[in-house]
Design a protein around this motif. Structure first.
Motif, PDB file in Angstrom:
ATOM      1  N   ASP A  94      53.108  47.315  38.820  1.00 40.58           N
ATOM      2  CA  ASP A  94      54.386  47.917  38.453  1.00 40.58           C
ATOM      3  C   ASP A  94      54.947  47.369  37.155  1.00 40.58           C
ATOM      4  O   ASP A  94      56.119  47.559  36.865  1.00 40.58           O
ATOM      5  CB  ASP A  94      55.403  47.708  39.580  1.00 40.58           C
ATOM      6  N   GLN A  95      54.145  46.693  36.370  1.00 36.34           N
ATOM      7  CA  GLN A  95      54.625  46.113  35.133  1.00 36.34           C
ATOM      8  C   GLN A  95      54.754  47.194  34.065  1.00 36.34           C
ATOM      9  O   GLN A  95      53.866  48.019  33.877  1.00 36.34           O
ATOM     10  CB  GLN A  95      53.659  45.034  34.653  1.00 36.34           C
ATOM     11  N   LYS A  96      55.872  47.182  33.360  1.00 32.21           N
ATOM     12  CA  LYS A  96      56.086  48.151  32.294  1.00 32.21           C
ATOM     13  C   LYS A  96      55.228  47.775  31.091  1.00 32.21           C
ATOM     14  O   LYS A  96      54.972  46.601  30.852  1.00 32.21           O
ATOM     15  CB  LYS A  96      57.558  48.171  31.883  1.00 32.21           C
TER      16      LYS A  96
END
Length: 137
Positions: free
Chosen positions: A124-126
């Motif tokens: 879920d890391q941008k």
């Protein structure tokens, strides 16, 4: 106008692949699978010879095959990436003893790097912005 349609249709599979790749630890799984394949290719003995050697010879084929399988499972089942990456690093280190020093160090290093990349991947890391665009050096 027809050339624009062709370029859009040509970019569609590539864009689909990029989107698929963005949702999984692609490089880690690929490196782990390549490590297993490389170690398997460095094995020179046929299966008949391995069966005569015993368990040590069989492990020389079993560990890299499991590494290859873990790499593919990382690519197609990223939800279980932590288990596969831990298993991958253990298998990579095990090939040191069973498979020509881990495929002459190349497979061992590829497997270790791929497992570490997979373990450190966050789903879920941008995406990070480039520092050079904002003017920071």
């Amino acid at each position: 106008m027809s050339s624009e349609v062709r370029t859009d249709s040509a970019r569609s599979p590539r864009a689909g692949f990029r989107q698929w790749r963005a949702h999984r630890p692609f490089w880690g799984g690929l490196l782990l699978a390549l490590a297993g394949a490389e170690i398997l290719l460095t094995e020179k003995a046929s299966l008949k010879v391995v069966m005569h050697i015993g368990m040590q010879g069989l492990a020389g084929y079993l560990l890299p095959t499991m590494m290859l399988l873990c790499g593919l499972l990382i690519l197609f089942n990223p939800a279980q990436r932590l288990f596969y990456s831990l298993l991958g690093i253990l298998l990579s280190l095990g090939t040191w003893l069973t498979s020509n020093l881990g495929g002459f160090f190349i497979g061992l290093l590829l497997g270790a790097v791929g497992s570490c990349l997979t373990f450190g991947w966050l789903p879920d890391q941008k995406p990070r912005r480039r520092l050079l665009r904002r003017g920071h050096a």
